[in-house]
Design an enzyme around this catalytic site. Structure first.
Site, PDB file in Angstrom:
ATOM      1  N   HIS A   9      62.583 -51.255 -48.032  1.00 59.00           N
ATOM      2  CA  HIS A   9      62.731 -50.689 -46.691  1.00 59.00           C
ATOM      3  C   HIS A   9      62.635 -51.799 -45.639  1.00 59.00           C
ATOM      4  CE1 HIS A   9      60.881 -46.807 -48.438  1.00 59.00           C
ATOM      5  NE2 HIS A   9      62.154 -46.539 -48.192  1.00 59.00           N
ATOM      6  N   ARG A  51      71.510 -49.193 -52.268  1.00 58.70           N
ATOM      7  CA  ARG A  51      71.096 -49.955 -53.444  1.00 58.70           C
ATOM      8  C   ARG A  51      72.190 -50.011 -54.491  1.00 58.70           C
ATOM      9  NH1 ARG A  51      65.786 -46.415 -54.048  1.00 58.70           N
ATOM     10  NH2 ARG A  51      67.467 -44.974 -53.666  1.00 58.70           N
ATOM     11  N   SER A  98      60.644 -45.710 -53.260  1.00 62.70           N
ATOM     12  CA  SER A  98      59.289 -45.185 -53.074  1.00 62.70           C
ATOM     13  C   SER A  98      58.871 -44.337 -54.258  1.00 62.70           C
ATOM     14  CB  SER A  98      59.211 -44.356 -51.789  1.00 62.70           C
ATOM     15  OG  SER A  98      59.393 -45.160 -50.662  1.00 62.70           O
ATOM     16  N   LYS A 145      58.380 -30.252 -47.445  1.00 66.74           N
ATOM     17  CA  LYS A 145      58.399 -31.231 -48.533  1.00 66.74           C
ATOM     18  C   LYS A 145      56.999 -31.787 -48.755  1.00 66.74           C
ATOM     19  CE  LYS A 145      63.129 -32.762 -48.590  1.00 66.74           C
ATOM     20  NZ  LYS A 145      64.017 -33.917 -48.657  1.00 66.74           N
TER      21      LYS A 145
END
Length: 160
Positions: A17, A90, A127, A41
């Site tokens: 990040h 990514r 993460s 969430k």
């Protein structure tokens, strides 16, 4: 002034990040790191904790601020007078996921999306993976700042 928003959950913030954030900060007059707050969430860290960890991680970047947001990122961009959304990629699968959202965001508000490829040394870091490895006692110190590692290891129950 050109302003961009770099949104995410940042649960927790990783060096991947921070790579994208630092590079994006060099491209815009102001960068707002927008921490998504979605009460439905389940996150390891609460919104205030994620914001505090991010603020500490980016304290050396003068043209950057961290803010929480709920709802659509495009609404947040309009509220903040931001012209662009910055997303890190990514792999090709990230592009396949992000491209329809970028097109929808542009159609809704005219806010453009800027894709930045992650550095090769961070291309596998997420993460979720960091949390999973840390929960099993793996060493994730290379993937997160020291203070994030402390918060992470103190929060996670250790699994066998």
């Amino acid at each position: 002034m050109n302003r961009a928003v770099c949104p995410g959950s940042f649960d927790p913030v990783t060096h991947g990040h921070l790579d994208i954030i630092g590079r994006a900060a060099g491209l815009f007059d102001e960068l707002i790191v927008a921490v998504g707050v979605n009460p439905s969430k389940s996150r390891l860290f609460g919104p205030e904790e994620r914001i505090a960890l991010l603020e500490r991680a980016v304290a050396d970047l003068p043209n950057l601020r961290v803010a929480g947001f709920t709802g659509l990122v495009t609404d947040f961009c309009v509220e903040q007078d931001a012209q662009a959304i910055v997303k890190g990629l990514r792999a090709a699968s990230d592009f396949d996921y992000e491209m329809p959202m970028a097109q929808m965001n542009s159609a809704l508000t005219g806010v453009e999306t800027v894709f930045l490829p992650t550095s090769t040394r961070q291309s596998f870091v997420s993460s979720s993976l960091v949390k999973e490895v840390a929960a099993f006692g793996g060493d994730v110190s290379a993937f997160v700042p020291d203070f994030v590692l402390e918060a992470l290891t103190s929060r996670l129950p250790r699994r066998e």
